[in-house]
Design a protein around this motif. Structure first.
Motif, PDB file in Angstrom:
ATOM      1  N   ASN A 142     -47.986  59.873   6.078  1.00 49.06           N
ATOM      2  CA  ASN A 142     -47.552  59.360   4.778  1.00 49.06           C
ATOM      3  C   ASN A 142     -47.902  57.887   4.619  1.00 49.06           C
ATOM      4  O   ASN A 142     -48.288  57.448   3.535  1.00 49.06           O
ATOM      5  N   GLN A 143     -47.770  57.115   5.686  1.00 51.59           N
ATOM      6  CA  GLN A 143     -48.122  55.696   5.628  1.00 51.59           C
ATOM      7  C   GLN A 143     -49.627  55.535   5.393  1.00 51.59           C
ATOM      8  O   GLN A 143     -50.052  54.723   4.570  1.00 51.59           O
ATOM      9  N   GLY A 146     -50.363  56.421   1.884  1.00 50.45           N
ATOM     10  CA  GLY A 146     -49.864  55.357   1.012  1.00 50.45           C
ATOM     11  C   GLY A 146     -50.794  54.167   0.993  1.00 50.45           C
ATOM     12  O   GLY A 146     -51.030  53.560  -0.057  1.00 50.45           O
ATOM     13  N   GLU A 147     -51.389  53.815   2.145  1.00 48.21           N
ATOM     14  CA  GLU A 147     -52.363  52.710   2.198  1.00 48.21           C
ATOM     15  C   GLU A 147     -53.574  53.038   1.350  1.00 48.21           C
ATOM     16  O   GLU A 147     -54.133  52.173   0.694  1.00 48.21           O
ATOM     17  N   ARG A 149     -53.681  54.843  -1.364  1.00 48.18           N
ATOM     18  CA  ARG A 149     -53.349  54.681  -2.782  1.00 48.18           C
ATOM     19  C   ARG A 149     -53.355  53.212  -3.173  1.00 48.18           C
ATOM     20  O   ARG A 149     -53.812  52.849  -4.231  1.00 48.18           O
TER      21      ARG A 149
END
Length: 160
Positions: A142-143, A146-147, A149
């Motif tokens: 998820n991290q 997220g980066e 995006r």
């Protein structure tokens, strides 16, 4: 016969002067063009290289060699009226890819490999029912997502 798309794809390479118009003309006659990977003797042949072109076209029993783009087009027009096959030998280098693009592609490949490794880790954690490993791998994935995006946002993408 060579595909019209394959002929037009040659225009993405480093071309000698006048080759783009010759390639456009050949694309309109692609049913009569055959690509070769060796220089053939005693056949109608067009050679396109980085520094120029040369056409060997039979005319009235003898072979005419021409190298200027307008002369080549003139010879090709008369040649194709006879419904014969022209052989095409191409020796063109690819356009150089800037180092920034190469670095960006490597970054994308590395990030994709990381995502795939994390997905595999999640699958393994699920199969052995390891809740802690599953949560760690899911959070890391998820991290990473997220980066991506954030890096695709217009403010970072076009910043200098």
């Amino acid at each position: 016969m060579i595909a019209k798309e394959e002929l037009l794809l040659l225009k993405t390479k480093i071309l000698p002067q006048g080759a783009d118009t010759v390639l456009d003309f050949l694309a309109s006659r692609n049913q009569q063009v055959e690509r070769t990977h060796i220089v053939l003797e005693n056949v109608p042949l067009l050679i396109i290289g980085r520094h120029g072109m040369i056409a060997r076209i039979p005319v009235s029993g003898s072979v005419h060699k021409v190298s200027k783009p307008d002369e080549i087009l003139h010879q090709l027009r008369s040649f194709f009226s006879r419904q014969e096959t022209l052989y095409l030998f191409v020796n063109l280098p690819d356009l150089p890819v800037p180092t920034e693009v190469t670095e960006l592609l490597k970054e994308v490949q590395d990030r994709d490999a990381q995502k795939e490794a994390l997905r595999q880790e999640i699958d393994n954690a699920l199969s052995i029912r390891d809740k802690d490993a599953f949560i760690r791998a899911t959070n890391a994935l998820n991290q990473l997502l997220g980066e991506r995006r954030i890096s695709n946002s217009p403010s970072r993408r076009f910043s200098v």
